[in-house]
Design an enzyme around this catalytic site. Structure first.
Site, PDB file in Angstrom:
ATOM      1  N   ASP A 262       0.868  -1.483  -0.039  1.00  0.00           N
ATOM      2  CA  ASP A 262      -0.048   0.082  -0.058  1.00  0.00           C
ATOM      3  C   ASP A 262       0.865   1.131  -0.050  1.00  0.00           C
ATOM      4  O   ASP A 262       0.360   2.472   0.227  1.00  0.00           O
ATOM      5  CB  ASP A 262      -1.066   0.225   1.342  1.00  0.00           C
ATOM      6  CG  ASP A 262      -0.221  -0.048   2.432  1.00  0.00           C
ATOM      7  OD1 ASP A 262       1.133  -0.128   2.415  1.00  0.00           O
ATOM      8  OD2 ASP A 262      -0.673  -0.179   3.540  1.00  0.00           O
TER       9      ASP A 262
ATOM     10  N   ASP B 288       3.785 -12.259  -0.881  1.00  0.00           N
ATOM     11  CA  ASP B 288       4.702 -11.353  -0.236  1.00  0.00           C
ATOM     12  C   ASP B 288       6.230 -12.065  -0.011  1.00  0.00           C
ATOM     13  O   ASP B 288       6.291 -13.372   0.254  1.00  0.00           O
ATOM     14  CB  ASP B 288       4.174 -11.314   0.944  1.00  0.00           C
ATOM     15  CG  ASP B 288       4.681 -10.258   1.995  1.00  0.00           C
ATOM     16  OD1 ASP B 288       6.105 -10.232   2.129  1.00  0.00           O
ATOM     17  OD2 ASP B 288       4.241  -9.421   2.555  1.00  0.00           O
ATOM     18  N   ILE B 289       7.372 -11.356  -0.421  1.00  0.00           N
ATOM     19  CA  ILE B 289       8.525 -12.167  -0.119  1.00  0.00           C
ATOM     20  C   ILE B 289       8.902 -12.388   1.204  1.00  0.00           C
ATOM     21  O   ILE B 289       9.754 -13.099   1.497  1.00  0.00           O
ATOM     22  CB  ILE B 289       9.807 -11.264  -0.560  1.00  0.00           C
ATOM     23  CG1 ILE B 289       9.735  -9.993  -0.027  1.00  0.00           C
ATOM     24  CG2 ILE B 289       9.782 -11.083  -2.158  1.00  0.00           C
ATOM     25  CD1 ILE B 289      11.106  -8.987  -0.366  1.00  0.00           C
TER      26      ILE B 289
ATOM     27  N   ALA C 235      11.088  -4.422  -2.375  1.00  0.00           N
ATOM     28  CA  ALA C 235      11.353  -3.734  -1.287  1.00  0.00           C
ATOM     29  C   ALA C 235      10.462  -2.549  -0.743  1.00  0.00           C
ATOM     30  O   ALA C 235       9.659  -2.247  -1.408  1.00  0.00           O
ATOM     31  CB  ALA C 235      12.915  -2.966  -1.524  1.00  0.00           C
ATOM     32  N   GLN C 236      10.784  -2.087   0.524  1.00  0.00           N
ATOM     33  CA  GLN C 236      10.197  -0.852   0.760  1.00  0.00           C
ATOM     34  C   GLN C 236      11.326   0.090   0.558  1.00  0.00           C
ATOM     35  O   GLN C 236      12.359   0.369   1.370  1.00  0.00           O
ATOM     36  CB  GLN C 236       9.835  -0.943   2.547  1.00  0.00           C
ATOM     37  CG  GLN C 236       9.403   0.541   2.841  1.00  0.00           C
ATOM     38  CD  GLN C 236       8.148   0.883   2.019  1.00  0.00           C
ATOM     39  OE1 GLN C 236       7.403   0.353   2.148  1.00  0.00           O
ATOM     40  NE2 GLN C 236       8.356   1.899   1.148  1.00  0.00           N
TER      41      GLN C 236
ATOM     42  N   TYR D  94      16.769   2.673   5.999  1.00  0.00           N
ATOM     43  CA  TYR D  94      16.551   2.287   4.616  1.00  0.00           C
ATOM     44  C   TYR D  94      18.264   1.847   4.351  1.00  0.00           C
ATOM     45  O   TYR D  94      18.381   0.726   3.981  1.00  0.00           O
ATOM     46  CB  TYR D  94      16.264   3.315   3.864  1.00  0.00           C
ATOM     47  CG  TYR D  94      16.329   2.865   2.226  1.00  0.00           C
ATOM     48  CD1 TYR D  94      15.595   1.952   1.660  1.00  0.00           C
ATOM     49  CD2 TYR D  94      17.128   3.496   1.515  1.00  0.00           C
ATOM     50  CE1 TYR D  94      15.719   1.499   0.589  1.00  0.00           C
ATOM     51  CE2 TYR D  94      17.287   3.077  -0.085  1.00  0.00           C
ATOM     52  CZ  TYR D  94      16.442   2.106  -0.353  1.00  0.00           C
ATOM     53  OH  TYR D  94      16.478   1.841  -1.823  1.00  0.00           O
TER      54      TYR D  94
ATOM     55  N   ASP E 193      18.818  12.299   4.843  1.00  0.00           N
ATOM     56  CA  ASP E 193      19.367  12.615   3.307  1.00  0.00           C
ATOM     57  C   ASP E 193      20.856  12.741   3.471  1.00  0.00           C
ATOM     58  O   ASP E 193      21.255  13.353   4.293  1.00  0.00           O
ATOM     59  CB  ASP E 193      18.280  13.791   2.812  1.00  0.00           C
ATOM     60  CG  ASP E 193      16.902  13.452   2.331  1.00  0.00           C
ATOM     61  OD1 ASP E 193      16.536  12.348   2.480  1.00  0.00           O
ATOM     62  OD2 ASP E 193      16.495  14.454   1.896  1.00  0.00           O
TER      63      ASP E 193
HETATM   64  N1  LIG Z   1      14.263   4.166  -7.660  1.00  0.00           N
HETATM   65  C1  LIG Z   1      15.292   4.483  -7.167  1.00  0.00           C
HETATM   66  O1  LIG Z   1      15.972   5.597  -7.128  1.00  0.00           O
HETATM   67  C2  LIG Z   1      16.009   3.749  -6.241  1.00  0.00           C
HETATM   68  C3  LIG Z   1      17.305   3.755  -5.711  1.00  0.00           C
HETATM   69  C4  LIG Z   1      18.043   2.857  -5.146  1.00  0.00           C
HETATM   70  C5  LIG Z   1      17.615   1.681  -5.000  1.00  0.00           C
HETATM   71  N2  LIG Z   1      16.241   1.331  -5.318  1.00  0.00           N
HETATM   72  C6  LIG Z   1      15.774   0.017  -4.911  1.00  0.00           C
HETATM   73  O2  LIG Z   1      15.395  -0.528  -6.259  1.00  0.00           O
HETATM   74  C7  LIG Z   1      14.237  -1.383  -5.896  1.00  0.00           C
HETATM   75  C8  LIG Z   1      13.110  -1.021  -6.842  1.00  0.00           C
HETATM   76  O3  LIG Z   1      12.835   0.370  -6.676  1.00  0.00           O
HETATM   77  P1  LIG Z   1      11.588   1.034  -7.281  1.00  0.00           P
HETATM   78  O4  LIG Z   1      11.909   2.549  -7.160  1.00  0.00           O
HETATM   79  O5  LIG Z   1      11.108   0.476  -8.363  1.00  0.00           O
HETATM   80  O6  LIG Z   1      10.411   1.049  -5.980  1.00  0.00           O
HETATM   81  P2  LIG Z   1       9.107   0.324  -6.144  1.00  0.00           P
HETATM   82  O7  LIG Z   1       8.372   1.038  -4.672  1.00  0.00           O
HETATM   83  O8  LIG Z   1       8.126   1.213  -7.285  1.00  0.00           O
HETATM   84  O9  LIG Z   1       8.717  -1.055  -6.478  1.00  0.00           O
HETATM   85  C9  LIG Z   1       8.925  -1.909  -5.380  1.00  0.00           C
HETATM   86  C10 LIG Z   1       7.957  -2.914  -5.506  1.00  0.00           C
HETATM   87  O10 LIG Z   1       8.131  -4.211  -4.510  1.00  0.00           O
HETATM   88  C11 LIG Z   1       6.863  -4.245  -4.223  1.00  0.00           C
HETATM   89  N3  LIG Z   1       7.125  -4.808  -2.758  1.00  0.00           N
HETATM   90  C12 LIG Z   1       7.336  -4.128  -1.588  1.00  0.00           C
HETATM   91  N4  LIG Z   1       7.231  -5.139  -0.667  1.00  0.00           N
HETATM   92  C13 LIG Z   1       7.014  -6.214  -0.833  1.00  0.00           C
HETATM   93  C14 LIG Z   1       6.963  -7.677  -0.237  1.00  0.00           C
HETATM   94  N5  LIG Z   1       7.103  -7.739   0.928  1.00  0.00           N
HETATM   95  N6  LIG Z   1       6.615  -8.716  -0.885  1.00  0.00           N
HETATM   96  C15 LIG Z   1       6.577  -8.376  -2.522  1.00  0.00           C
HETATM   97  N7  LIG Z   1       6.688  -7.528  -3.037  1.00  0.00           N
HETATM   98  C16 LIG Z   1       6.988  -6.322  -2.422  1.00  0.00           C
HETATM   99  C17 LIG Z   1       6.021  -3.130  -3.966  1.00  0.00           C
HETATM  100  O11 LIG Z   1       4.701  -3.590  -4.303  1.00  0.00           O
HETATM  101  C18 LIG Z   1       6.565  -2.561  -5.627  1.00  0.00           C
HETATM  102  O12 LIG Z   1       5.772  -2.855  -6.698  1.00  0.00           O
HETATM  103  C19 LIG Z   1      13.970  -1.535  -4.404  1.00  0.00           C
HETATM  104  O13 LIG Z   1      14.705  -2.674  -3.851  1.00  0.00           O
HETATM  105  C20 LIG Z   1      14.786  -0.083  -4.034  1.00  0.00           C
HETATM  106  O14 LIG Z   1      14.691  -0.136  -3.023  1.00  0.00           O
HETATM  107  C21 LIG Z   1      15.709   2.197  -6.037  1.00  0.00           C
END
Ligand SMILES: NC(=O)c1ccc[n+]([C@@H]2O[C@H](COP(=O)([O-])OP(=O)(O)OC[C@H]3O[C@@H](n4cnc5c(N)ncnc54)[C@H](O)[C@@H]3O)[C@@H](O)[C@H]2O)c1
Length: 314
Positions: free
Chosen positions: A35, A59-60, A81-82, A147, A274
């Site tokens: 959510d 759910d992972i 991830a969160q 995080y 940050d």
């Molecule tokens: N976007 C960025 O700039 C960035 C930077 C560094 C790292 N990351 C990492 O990249 C990855 C993807 O990021 P994003 O920006 O696409 O985020 P996002 O939130 O769009 O995607 C994450 C997805 O994981 C799903 N999810 C969360 N908890 C879950 C669980 N317990 N079981 C199954 N699914 C679950 C969510 O529903 C979501 O669809 C993440 O690991 C994030 O930490 C992203």
């Protein structure tokens, strides 16, 4: 190749899913549609009739369901991830469960199901306020947010699973990813949204903090290459453009793209967690993956704003 993409409904996961399917690979898409933000089915629904695509609402944190999802998979791209620093400051346990325990479950299920390689998602935030810029993978990591700590712990599990069980893995340290489908909590999207509504951009801090922004198509290109590259030996790998720009410059560029250069930024107090500057050394990724970032910030922002005007605002 049969692949699993965890977090397939998200920003990066859905873009990677498109790429893998376009290359003719099978994708088992795993996501719990959490959510944190809504509308995630939007980017996956187009694949529902495709025989090479299967959606598993899993759910992972549910390791039995993960094991079933990983059956006969060759490579697991782990993106679930969160995401986000701010929410981790508010609710550290939520980030820990999803990012650290979740990654440990992914590694266990991958090991037990004979997966060849896990491509995991880490973050530039593990460097904290980096001791040296551009930051290299061997540099000191000093997380300043829950995080970052949860991601660094996940990295350690990846490298341990390589050393203890021979499970091939790599932890990709993404540096602020941006582009079409970007998460609604991310700065570039919020600046654009406000500018299109005629509202002033709100900047945390003085705007002179700098970021190594990396365009989404370059990021998924690097992730995809990790399936076939020489064994990354459980180590981390920076995925970044290798250049930086200040938040003030980004805001100016967005305001120009939307034709609202009249809007003056409003400066708010800096946010805990940050970091001041991110800037990565991408020479290891270039060497190991034969990869090169192609989209630089001005072009990337133009592409993002075009997408946002057409289909971003829901
Ligand atoms: N976007 C960025 O700039 C960035 C930077 C560094 C790292 N990351 C990492 O990249 C990855 C993807 O990021 P994003 O920006 O696409 O985020 P996002 O939130 O769009 O995607 C994450 C997805 O994981 C799903 N999810 C969360 N908890 C879950 C669980 N317990 N079981 C199954 N699914 C679950 C969510 O529903 C979501 O669809 C993440 O690991 C994030 O930490 C992203």
């Amino acid at each position: 190749m049969r692949t699993v993409v965890t977090g397939a409904a998200g920003f990066i996961g859905s873009t990677l899913t498109d790429l893998l399917l376009s290359e003719g690979h099978e994708v088992i898409a795993v996501d719990n549609f959490d959510d944190y933000y809504s509308g995630k089915m939007r980017f996956l629904s187009r694949h529902l009739g495709n025989d090479a695509f299967r959606l598993k609402e899993v759910d992972i944190l549910d390791i039995d369901a993960l094991r079933q999802s990983f059956e006969d998979a060759e490579v697991v791209f782990h993106l679930a991830a969160q995401a986000g620093v701010r929410i981790s400051v508010k609710d550290p346990l939520r980030s820990h469960h999803a990012n650290t325990t979740g990654t440990l479950n992914v590694l266990l299920a991958a090991r037990d199901e004979g997966v060849r390689r896990v491509v995991s998602s880490s973050s530039s935030s593990v460097y904290g306020n980096a001791v040296r810029l551009p930051a290299g993978e061997g540099d000191l990591t000093v997380p300043i947010s829950p995080y970052a700590a949860s991601k660094l712990a996940a990295e350690y599990y990846c490298s341990l699973f390589y050393k203890l069980y021979g499970l091939e893995s790599v932890s990709l340290r993404y540096f602020t990813v941006y582009g079409p489908r970007q998460r609604p909590d991310m700065a570039i999207r919020i600046f654009t949204d406000r500018a299109l509504d005629g509202k002033r951009p709100q900047i945390f801090g003085d705007g002179e903090q700098t970021r190594d922004f990396t365009f989404i198509t370059d990021v998924v290109d690097a992730i995809r290459r990790c399936a076939d590259c020489p064994d990354p030996k459980g180590e981390p790998l920076n995925v970044c453009s290798g250049s930086t720009v200040s938040v003030n410059q980004v805001v100016r560029s967005i305001l120009k793209s939307v034709g609202r250069e009249d809007l003056e930024p409003e400066y708010l107090p800096p946010q805990p967690g940050d970091v001041d500057h991110t800037w990565g050394d991408n020479s290891k990724a270039k060497r190991l993956l034969g990869w090169e970032p192609k989209v630089m910030i001005d072009e990337g922002l133009r592409r993002f704003v075009d997408w946002y005007k057409k289909e971003g605002k829901v």
